[in-house]
Design a protein around this motif. Structure first.
Motif, PDB file in Angstrom:
ATOM      1  N   GLU A  66       0.809  -1.224   0.000  1.00  0.00           N
ATOM      2  CA  GLU A  66       0.000   0.000   0.000  1.00  0.00           C
ATOM      3  C   GLU A  66       0.842   1.273   0.000  1.00  0.00           C
ATOM      4  O   GLU A  66       0.504   2.241  -0.678  1.00  0.00           O
ATOM      5  N   ASP A  67       1.909   1.302   0.778  1.00  0.00           N
ATOM      6  CA  ASP A  67       2.678   2.538   0.921  1.00  0.00           C
ATOM      7  C   ASP A  67       3.889   2.582  -0.013  1.00  0.00           C
ATOM      8  O   ASP A  67       4.175   3.602  -0.630  1.00  0.00           O
ATOM      9  N   ALA A  68       4.623   1.473  -0.078  1.00  0.00           N
ATOM     10  CA  ALA A  68       5.849   1.472  -0.882  1.00  0.00           C
ATOM     11  C   ALA A  68       5.588   1.015  -2.315  1.00  0.00           C
ATOM     12  O   ALA A  68       6.479   1.066  -3.153  1.00  0.00           O
ATOM     13  N   ALA A  69       4.369   0.562  -2.575  1.00  0.00           N
ATOM     14  CA  ALA A  69       3.999   0.073  -3.915  1.00  0.00           C
ATOM     15  C   ALA A  69       4.901  -1.075  -4.376  1.00  0.00           C
ATOM     16  O   ALA A  69       5.206  -1.203  -5.550  1.00  0.00           O
ATOM     17  N   ILE A  70       5.334  -1.875  -3.420  1.00  0.00           N
ATOM     18  CA  ILE A  70       6.172  -3.035  -3.736  1.00  0.00           C
ATOM     19  C   ILE A  70       5.347  -4.305  -3.521  1.00  0.00           C
ATOM     20  O   ILE A  70       4.941  -4.604  -2.408  1.00  0.00           O
ATOM     21  N   PRO A  71       5.080  -5.031  -4.608  1.00  0.00           N
ATOM     22  CA  PRO A  71       4.226  -6.215  -4.516  1.00  0.00           C
ATOM     23  C   PRO A  71       4.979  -7.401  -3.948  1.00  0.00           C
ATOM     24  O   PRO A  71       5.458  -8.243  -4.691  1.00  0.00           O
ATOM     25  N   VAL A  72       5.074  -7.475  -2.650  1.00  0.00           N
ATOM     26  CA  VAL A  72       5.877  -8.525  -2.020  1.00  0.00           C
ATOM     27  C   VAL A  72       5.124  -9.847  -1.977  1.00  0.00           C
ATOM     28  O   VAL A  72       3.896  -9.888  -2.051  1.00  0.00           O
ATOM     29  N   ILE A  73       5.901 -10.901  -1.863  1.00  0.00           N
ATOM     30  CA  ILE A  73       5.325 -12.231  -1.740  1.00  0.00           C
ATOM     31  C   ILE A  73       5.563 -12.714  -0.315  1.00  0.00           C
ATOM     32  O   ILE A  73       6.700 -12.735   0.163  1.00  0.00           O
ATOM     33  N   LYS A  74       4.471 -13.101   0.349  1.00  0.00           N
ATOM     34  CA  LYS A  74       4.586 -13.602   1.719  1.00  0.00           C
ATOM     35  C   LYS A  74       4.881 -15.096   1.676  1.00  0.00           C
ATOM     36  O   LYS A  74       4.330 -15.816   0.846  1.00  0.00           O
ATOM     37  N   GLY A  75       5.731 -15.524   2.578  1.00  0.00           N
ATOM     38  CA  GLY A  75       6.018 -16.948   2.607  1.00  0.00           C
ATOM     39  C   GLY A  75       6.843 -17.329   3.823  1.00  0.00           C
ATOM     40  O   GLY A  75       7.184 -16.477   4.655  1.00  0.00           O
TER      41      GLY A  75
END
Length: 480
Positions: A187-196
């Motif tokens: 939401e803030d950094a616009a970085i589409p991270v992958i949770k794992g």
RNA sequence: CGGGGCGUGGCGCAGCCCGGUAGCGCGCACGGUUUGGGUCCGUGAGGCCCCCGGUUCAAAUCCGGGCGCCCCGACCA
């Protein structure tokens, strides 16, 4: 003039990164090896990260505290895996006040140990639980090879430490914090991270389970951008963190820890940056818009600056972070390039023609050239800018997501995995290998298991290395 | 710690081989010019040439020793 351009990303990503960090004024070299000076423009990005996270921590019941920088050496040694994990990179103070210390003091590489010791005093009863503490601090890890923001000998971060009555509560907390990291990143950094979840090999020293958010940089390398650990009862046992249950029995607490560092600044740079320089997501940009006044001679100057000042006030009244570039002796063209390099999301141009026509020119950083430029009535400029900033934030995320998804491939055999990794891409493959297998893959391909993503296919499969039947797919990539 | 490279104004470099006035680009200061995509011209400030020792009438340059930094590898948020 060619010297003014930044090295192209495609040509040499790592030179691009180093140049941009210094030229965009995020950081400066320091006199101490492996350390950097974080300059105001870079620090403001960090402050944006801090406030975005801190707000979320508080909203979930965490409180900030501060623990000492120095840790008695013996503390570090109390948790066996912990010592093993951190010993090589410790900085140790042996002398102070003009004499040798009786017990050397370690400069904290992380604070599980001191905080664990404190928790053992603070916690007596189940009524004291959960205990939810966070600290914003600096830590030191004497890394051999360093890079600004990504890996420095000293770095800033937050470390959360919590204690719970049950394993399940601790696990819930661990996952909640991972969600918070992911929410912030997206939401803030616009970085589409992958949770794992991390593999055994990549797990935090002394943890039961380590969760991560993994991001893909523009050179397709993976960056671990935040981690959350379920420490089980390991640290509680090492530091004697016990509590009295409702049934009047003594039990060890279940603890967690989670951290996110100034590395995130590097993630922002490497996720969104392009050949022109930074592209900052509006929510974290120190300046969301910059106004560049354009004029010849004094007569125009006065009129233009009046308009500029009026607009500045309206932007500020709308709670937008605006900067006016009043530098004399620098041409507008120079300023355009300069702010593009520094990643300001929106540029506002005000010249004599605009004053005359009650117009303003808005140019967005994420869409270069004519396409990203528009003329807007000064009456609407604040409203339009607002909408554009929202759209830029969305667009950067979308852009990064597309890039990421285009570079993750499924591998159904080890040969495929090798080929994918050799191309620099991420490979998704079923995995049920041993630690040795994992090491072998690393030796042979240079890739490590970044995580077992939470999002898993429905089917089972065969492990890409051992051939055994495997429940889960893992993501393999070269990482920072 | 293994392999490679480099230390010269704030930054990037040339000069070193072949010893003799320390130079270039950028940046900085001042004046003018220009300003809607990285203006141009002029003037100027700024240097323990990494350190210590040696050779020499003379060392940035040659010789010996030391220190520091960077890059590539193993370790890592």
């Amino acid at each position: 003039m060619s010297e003014q351009a930044v090295t192209a990303q495609s040509e040499d990503f790592s030179s691009w990164y180093n140049e941009i960090v210094y030229r965009a004024d995020l950081a400066a070299p320091s006199p101490v090896r492996g350390c950097v000076i974080i300059k105001p423009y870079g620090y403001e990005i960090w402050e944006g990260i801090k406030s975005g996270l801190d707000r979320r921590f508080k909203a979930t019941g965490h409180q900030n505290a501060y623990f000492p920088l120095f840790i008695p050496e013996s503390y570090i040694k109390r948790e066996a895996q912990h010592v093993e994990g951190f010993s090589p990179e410790l900085a140790v103070v042996t002398h102070a006040g003009g004499k040798e210390l009786e017990e050397p003091l370690v400069v904290r590489p992380t604070s599980e140990t001191v905080i664990g010791e404190a928790f053992s005093d603070w916690i007596q009863s189940y009524r004291d639980l959960p205990l939810l503490i966070n600290q914003w601090s600096n830590v030191v890890r004497w890394e051999l090879r360093t890079r600004p923001f990504l890996r420095t000998a000293e770095f800033l971060w937050q470390e959360g430490h919590t204690a719970h009555a049950t394993h399940d509560e601790a696990e819930e907390e661990t996952l909640q914090m991972l969600d918070i990291y992911a929410d912030f990143a997206i939401e803030d950094a616009a970085i589409p991270v992958i949770k794992g979840e991390k593999s055994r090999m990549e797990r935090f020293a002394g943890a039961l389970r380590t969760y991560t958010i993994e991001a893909m940089m523009r050179d397709k390398r993976a960056l671990q951008s935040g981690t959350s650990h379920n420490l089980g009862q390991n640290f509680a046992k090492a530091f004697d963190i016990q509590f009295l249950t409702e049934a009047n029995t003594q039990e060890y607490c279940w603890t967690t820890s989670w951290g996110l560092s100034t590395r995130m600044v590097g993630a922002v740079v490497m996720t969104h940056g392009d050949d022109k320089g930074l592209r900052l997501p509006p929510k974290l940009a120190p300046y969301q818009l910059v106004i560049v006044p354009i004029y010849r001679r004094d007569a125009q100057r006065t009129a233009v600056l009046e308009t500029v000042e009026r607009l500045r006030k309206s932007f500020e009244a709308a709670n937008l972070r605006v900067h006016v570039d009043l530098r004399e002796g620098q041409s507008p063209g120079f300023k355009f390039n300069d702010w593009e390099m520094r990643g300001v999301p929106l540029r506002v141009e005000i010249g004599p023609k605009d004053v005359e026509n009650n117009n303003a020119v808005l140019a967005r950083r994420d869409v270069m050239g004519r396409e990203g430029k528009q003329f807007v009535s000064q009456d609407d400029v604040v409203a339009v800018a607002r909408e554009l900033l929202v759209d830029i934030q969305r667009n950067l995320l979308e852009d990064a997501r597309e890039f990421r998804d285009a570079h993750i491939q499924d591998a159904s055999s080890y040969d495929e995995l090798r080929a994918i990794v050799a191309e620099g891409e991420w490979a998704r493959a079923f995995w049920d290998g041993s630690d040795d297998d994992e090491l072998a893959v690393k030796d042979e391909t240079g890739a490590t298991i970044r995580c077992f993503p939470f999002e898993q296919p429905d089917a089972q499969g065969a492990c890409v290395y051992s051939g055994r039947s495997a429940e889960k797919v893992a993501l393999f990539a070269k990482a920072y």
